[in-house]
Design a protein around this motif. Structure first.
Motif, PDB file in Angstrom:
ATOM      1  N   GLY A  68       0.804  -1.216   0.000  1.00 20.96           N
ATOM      2  CA  GLY A  68       0.000   0.000   0.000  1.00 20.96           C
ATOM      3  C   GLY A  68       0.834   1.261   0.000  1.00 20.96           C
ATOM      4  N   HIS A  69       2.147   1.112   0.029  1.00 21.33           N
ATOM      5  CA  HIS A  69       3.052   2.266  -0.004  1.00 21.33           C
ATOM      6  C   HIS A  69       3.773   2.292  -1.333  1.00 21.33           C
ATOM      7  N   PHE A  70       3.983   3.478  -1.873  1.00 16.24           N
ATOM      8  CA  PHE A  70       4.732   3.604  -3.117  1.00 16.24           C
ATOM      9  C   PHE A  70       6.194   3.318  -2.817  1.00 16.24           C
ATOM     10  N   VAL A  71       6.799   2.450  -3.583  1.00 20.68           N
ATOM     11  CA  VAL A  71       8.199   2.091  -3.365  1.00 20.68           C
ATOM     12  C   VAL A  71       9.082   3.230  -3.872  1.00 20.68           C
ATOM     13  N   ARG A  72       9.875   3.778  -2.992  1.00 25.49           N
ATOM     14  CA  ARG A  72      10.834   4.833  -3.356  1.00 25.49           C
ATOM     15  C   ARG A  72      12.207   4.385  -2.858  1.00 25.49           C
ATOM     16  N   GLY A  73      13.165   4.396  -3.763  1.00 26.73           N
ATOM     17  CA  GLY A  73      14.497   3.970  -3.357  1.00 26.73           C
ATOM     18  C   GLY A  73      14.528   2.491  -3.045  1.00 26.73           C
ATOM     19  N   ARG A  74      15.056   2.172  -1.884  1.00 26.97           N
ATOM     20  CA  ARG A  74      15.168   0.774  -1.474  1.00 26.97           C
ATOM     21  C   ARG A  74      13.842   0.282  -0.897  1.00 26.97           C
ATOM     22  N   PRO A  75      13.321  -0.822  -1.422  1.00 26.45           N
ATOM     23  CA  PRO A  75      12.088  -1.369  -0.858  1.00 26.45           C
ATOM     24  C   PRO A  75      12.347  -1.986   0.517  1.00 26.45           C
ATOM     25  N   SER A  76      11.319  -1.970   1.334  1.00 25.96           N
ATOM     26  CA  SER A  76      11.434  -2.568   2.668  1.00 25.96           C
ATOM     27  C   SER A  76      11.410  -4.090   2.544  1.00 25.96           C
ATOM     28  N   ALA A  77      11.834  -4.747   3.606  1.00 27.43           N
ATOM     29  CA  ALA A  77      11.793  -6.211   3.646  1.00 27.43           C
ATOM     30  C   ALA A  77      10.352  -6.692   3.488  1.00 27.43           C
ATOM     31  N   GLU A  78       9.403  -5.968   4.032  1.00 22.91           N
ATOM     32  CA  GLU A  78       7.979  -6.321   3.932  1.00 22.91           C
ATOM     33  C   GLU A  78       7.497  -6.245   2.479  1.00 22.91           C
ATOM     34  N   GLU A  79       7.927  -5.205   1.759  1.00 27.04           N
ATOM     35  CA  GLU A  79       7.543  -5.060   0.349  1.00 27.04           C
ATOM     36  C   GLU A  79       8.140  -6.183  -0.503  1.00 27.04           C
ATOM     37  N   ILE A  80       9.391  -6.511  -0.251  1.00 24.97           N
ATOM     38  CA  ILE A  80      10.057  -7.585  -0.991  1.00 24.97           C
ATOM     39  C   ILE A  80       9.371  -8.920  -0.703  1.00 24.97           C
ATOM     40  N   LYS A  81       9.067  -9.181   0.548  1.00 30.34           N
ATOM     41  CA  LYS A  81       8.411 -10.431   0.936  1.00 30.34           C
ATOM     42  C   LYS A  81       7.051 -10.557   0.258  1.00 30.34           C
ATOM     43  N   ALA A  82       6.253  -9.495   0.274  1.00 31.77           N
ATOM     44  CA  ALA A  82       4.913  -9.531  -0.343  1.00 31.77           C
ATOM     45  C   ALA A  82       5.020  -9.839  -1.834  1.00 31.77           C
ATOM     46  N   ALA A  83       5.949  -9.170  -2.517  1.00 31.28           N
ATOM     47  CA  ALA A  83       6.096  -9.368  -3.963  1.00 31.28           C
ATOM     48  C   ALA A  83       6.594 -10.775  -4.287  1.00 31.28           C
TER      49      ALA A  83
END
Length: 174
Positions: A68-83
């Motif tokens: 739900g957050h726009f990825v800017r720069g380095r993605p968080s571990a949570e964003e990487i895990k979801a993807a």
């Protein structure tokens, strides 16, 4: 299955309309009675198109693999895990062949920001069962993906009212 050969389509470029084109294809496929799997990477939320697709839930399955957050720069571990969990699910969906049309919305953005790897996407294309139509959208399609695709549409903005200060409008841009 209605066709013997499914193809790989890529909708990319900086212009508006990539997701919209994929949604149009999803509606066309559903209109023909085909099951569609619509995977959104790096997105989460009740966008207008998600609300509309819910009306076709018997034929169009939607999954969002974002935080739900726009990825800017380095993605968080949570964003990487979801993807990555989402991509693993998409691989199984493609292999199962229960959805003749599989759309990976914003996959190119997910590749650009390291949420999923280009190598894994290229492997999915190589392993894709013949009848499955695979569609990938998003800016920044890597050259290797463009070369692996059968159809590439490049959306280029010639003029956009956003440049005149018009904000995204519900039902048109969001």
């Amino acid at each position: 299955m209605l066709w013997p050969q499914g193809y790989v389509q890529v909708y990319t470029g900086p212009g508006k309309g990539k997701t919209t084109a994929a949604l149009g294809l999803a509606l066309r496929a559903a209109g023909a009675g085909l099951a569609v799997f619509f995977a959104q990477f790096a997105k989460s939320g009740e966008y207008s198109e998600i609300k509309a697709l819910a009306r076709f839930a018997d034929l169009i399955t939607v999954r969002q693999y974002g935080t739900g957050h726009f990825v800017r720069g380095r993605p968080s571990a949570e964003e990487i895990k979801a993807a990555r969990e989402g991509f693993a699910e998409v691989k199984e969906i493609v292999r199962a062949q229960k959805h003749p049309v599989v759309i990976l919305d914003e996959a190119n953005v997910a590749i650009k920001f390291g949420l999923i790897s280009l190598e894994n996407v290229l492997e999915l294309i190589k392993e894709k069962p013949t009848p499955v139509e695979l569609v990938l959208t998003g800016r920044w399609a890597p050259e290797e993906l463009i070369q692996a695709a059968d159809l590439v549409t490049y959306m280029e903005a010639v003029k956009h009212y956003y440049q005149a200060g018009v904000r995204a409008r519900i039902g048109i841009e969001k």
